[in-house]
Scaffold this motif. Structure first.
Motif, PDB file in Angstrom:
ATOM      1  N   GLN A  40      92.812 -75.560  22.620  1.00  0.00           N
ATOM      2  CA  GLN A  40      93.613 -76.190  21.560  1.00  0.00           C
ATOM      3  C   GLN A  40      94.478 -77.293  22.147  1.00  0.00           C
ATOM      4  N   ARG A  41      95.063 -76.997  23.302  1.00  0.00           N
ATOM      5  CA  ARG A  41      95.918 -77.990  23.939  1.00  0.00           C
ATOM      6  C   ARG A  41      95.095 -79.188  24.408  1.00  0.00           C
ATOM      7  N   GLY A 166      95.342 -68.361  12.150  1.00  0.00           N
ATOM      8  CA  GLY A 166      96.515 -69.139  11.744  1.00  0.00           C
ATOM      9  C   GLY A 166      96.946 -70.092  12.858  1.00  0.00           C
ATOM     10  N   LYS A 167      96.941 -69.585  14.074  1.00  0.00           N
ATOM     11  CA  LYS A 167      97.302 -70.405  15.226  1.00  0.00           C
ATOM     12  C   LYS A 167      96.333 -71.579  15.374  1.00  0.00           C
ATOM     13  N   ASP A 265     103.136 -72.244  21.471  1.00  0.00           N
ATOM     14  CA  ASP A 265     103.388 -71.362  22.616  1.00  0.00           C
ATOM     15  C   ASP A 265     104.085 -70.072  22.160  1.00  0.00           C
ATOM     16  N   ALA A 266     104.970 -70.199  21.167  1.00  0.00           N
ATOM     17  CA  ALA A 266     105.621 -69.000  20.621  1.00  0.00           C
ATOM     18  C   ALA A 266     104.564 -68.086  19.989  1.00  0.00           C
ATOM     19  N   MET A 267     103.596 -68.705  19.311  1.00  0.00           N
ATOM     20  CA  MET A 267     102.499 -67.907  18.745  1.00  0.00           C
ATOM     21  C   MET A 267     101.723 -67.209  19.850  1.00  0.00           C
ATOM     22  N   LYS A 268     101.526 -67.945  20.942  1.00  0.00           N
ATOM     23  CA  LYS A 268     100.797 -67.366  22.076  1.00  0.00           C
ATOM     24  C   LYS A 268     101.503 -66.104  22.570  1.00  0.00           C
TER      25      LYS A 268
END
Lengths: 428, 428
Positions: A40-41, A166-167, A265-268
């Motif tokens: 994704q990144r 969602g992410k 990143d918070a989702m990660k």
């Protein structure tokens, strides 16, 4: 000839095999989550590179490609491990078929990267290519959730799948916005796509909350950083509410990218927490099942020496302790003995096991139904989008409205749509 | 690192393992059918023996017990085989748990037979004991149908289960009628039970027809001997329409028994035909899956020598043959080659496989839903019978009536009943 008790042990051993297979699958889901995260990144960085004509993020992208290589190797090793171990457990048909589909996507990554590096593709095409690969990886996660034979594990995997989905929409939003800011302008088509990505994220996190339960949903709300969320909403407004043709500040592309990345990143972090919970859940269940299997086996060993020719308890009235009866030699049953009591307690163990399996099976059916209803709705939306040239929110709205008008559930309307696929006009 | 194609092979190999496990399970279902058949006959003979105070059928019963021993050994050997082979395939938890429950029933048969031989039990008790054992054996068949991973095989197993269940109600009707005629009179309680057994048979054969399809249902209608059916209906009328206390001719017990047995033997023929169809279906599916797996493996061998560093096809536009492009050395993809075409055809194979598995999964969900809806309705009826002291037809009628009043499906009402179990009065 084996006794009933030895089949009780065999049933437990099967359950342990299945749980161990689920533990391996769950590990793989965690590994896939990590690979998806770095891809994704890379997609976001690639989009900025392409939209800025190669001026931005070239070095970051090169570093990211190296990072991706590492996680790709982990995922491939995980696939291989599952194949060598999973064949024995035998329930991998659909999972392996999904993995088979993903591998050519990983194989084709180097060529895609060469085209991006040579600026031979557009941000939209590059996004679509990465999205296709990530969608394939997420399908492996869906299959893992759908194929799980334990309802609690299945529920957690379903929560994980919806969170990852969602992410992914958040990741596509980052790429979409990064391209818009880096290009210095937005257009109506991209604005609409952007708004769809926001709506799709919200739906996924809603479903995630359904599956994950209160504690996890709370954790996710706490993890989402409030300050970055405000900044994100501001940037969304700037780019999506601006009339077509109004220039966007290209310098905002890095701000946008960092702001989205913090949120992702918070989702990660939530995803890693889900993966850890999943690991603990599998471990605890395996430990518990092993303890019970061993206690059955100990009982089996103890009984191995004793003859069981006078078994009678099966036909006892439920709950009644049979009175000693009969002395017609060779005709009446032996008087109930210690052995008879033991026989009764084994029968009770069997009934408990049967009830537990029935409860598990009911619960699993509930989870699978919920999971597959979502899938049906998605497929019906896809069909409407293709046949009636609707956008995703329009298709969603159409299903909802029909359901309300007809006083039916959305999933029932979706099922009707799918069953009438042949009658739908094509692109009218 | 394994390629996508090798996972396609692994998926097929898993499917073959599952089909082989299903073939073994299907064999076992046939063996169980044979054991149930001889046990049903033993129950009928035992009932006449008990009701006639030991005057009738003593010799036939002794011969039948020997016959039962033979089929019992076959069934036990089948269970053992499934355990030793099935552990490897790993999906046996519930099936093994059901087998575990049945074995103590077989162990307790000798004691039951001693009591019957000594006339120490009643026809009703003996019938209930055999019925409990046979119900346990049928649950193994239900589990086999519910656990099958192939929709066609699952459907045929579900048809078989419902047919066997119908045949069991016919067997219980034989035992019930034999006891009534042998005793020389009927009573209102037995008459009511008898009528319930007739209604239950009809429901089962109706469900059987749903699952089995037109050809098989036709076969069943042709097998049921018309002359015997007329005789059967006449005897039913004599015994069930007679006012309580009117004597029945004890000589009719043998006529009744033979007439029922002819009909039940005709059912046995249909059952054997179903078992043969099941065997053929499994064999054909295994053969087909093997051919495909071998063709994949041949392709895999062919590709083993070739490097696949230029894989690109995954990101092609669907349906488009990519134009040769780019000559920026080291950056652009290699021009499409024979290898590229091959890569595309492998991707197509993967998509076909995924679509086939999706279709199978949808179809399997349909069969399982139908199977489990029946089970839900049965459980709700059982609950109503226990809590409200209803007979089986009354409970059935109550569910139907509620469904009609509320414009809901019977299964939805059944689900509501089960979910409200705690609120129901006990035996009010």
């Amino acid at each position: 000839m084996k006794s009933g008790l030895s089949f009780l042990v065999a049933a437990r051993r099967c359950e342990i095999d299945e749980l161990e297979q689920l533990a391996r699958t769950s590990e793989l889901v965690g590994t896939i989550g990590r690979l998806v995260h770095v891809l994704q990144r890379e997609r976001g960085l690639s989009n900025v590179l392409l939209a800025s004509q190669g001026r931005r993020f070239a070095a970051q992208r090169s570093a990211q490609i190296v990072e991706c290589g590492r996680f790709e190797r982990d995922a491939r090793a995980g696939f291989d491990l599952l194949e060598s171990e999973g064949r024995r457990a035998g329930s991998g048909t659909r999972l392996f078929s999904r993995i088979a589909w993903v591998l050519p996507g990983l194989d084709a990554l180097p060529a895609l990267r060469r085209r991006i590096g040579a600026l031979e593709t557009t941000p939209a095409e590059a996004t679509a290519a990465f999205a296709k690969l990530i969608a394939g990886l997420l399908t492996v996660v869906f299959e893992a959730a759908d194929g799980a034979t334990d309802p609690e594990i299945s529920r957690l995997l379903a929560a994980m799948f919806n969170f990852m989905q969602g992410k992914e929409f958040a990741g596509r939003e980052r790429a979409c916005g990064a391209a818009a800011f880096a290009a210095g302008h937005n257009d109506p088509q991209r604005q609409q796509q952007w708004l769809q990505l926001i709506a799709a994220q919200e739906r996924c996190f809603h479903v995630f909350a359904d599956f994950a339960g209160a504690t996890m949903s709370q954790l996710w709300r706490e993890c989402e950083p409030a300050a970055e969320l405000a900044e994100l909403e501001k940037l969304r407004r700037i780019a999506c509410a601006a009339p077509a043709g109004v220039p966007l500040d290209p310098e905002l592309s890095a701000v946008w990218f960092d702001c989205c990345s913090l949120r992702i990143d918070a989702m990660k972090a939530v995803e890693e927490r889900l993966a850890a919970d999943l690991r603990d859940l599998c471990r605890n269940k395996i430990r518990q099942a092993r303890v019970e299997a061993e206690s059955y086996e100990a009982l089996l060993d103890r009984l191995a020496g004793e003859p069981d020719t006078n078994a009678t308890a099966f036909f006892d009235e439920p709950g009644a302790v049979p009175a000693p009866q009969g002395d017609g030699p060779g005709l009446a049953p032996a008087a109930p003995t210690y052995g008879h009591q033991l026989e009764r307690s084994i029968l009770e163990m069997m009934q408990e096991q049967a009830q537990r399996l029935q409860a598990m099976s009911d619960e699993l059916a509930t989870v699978r139904t919920a999971l597959n209803e979502r899938k049906l709705v998605e497929r019906a939306k896809g069909l409407l989008m293709a046949h009636r040239k609707l956008t995703e929110p329009e298709a969603h709205q159409m299903l909802r409205q029909t359901a309300m008008n007809q006083n039916r559930r959305v999933v029932d309307v979706a099922e009707s749509v799918l069953s009438m696929a042949d009658y739908l006009p094509i692109g009218s």
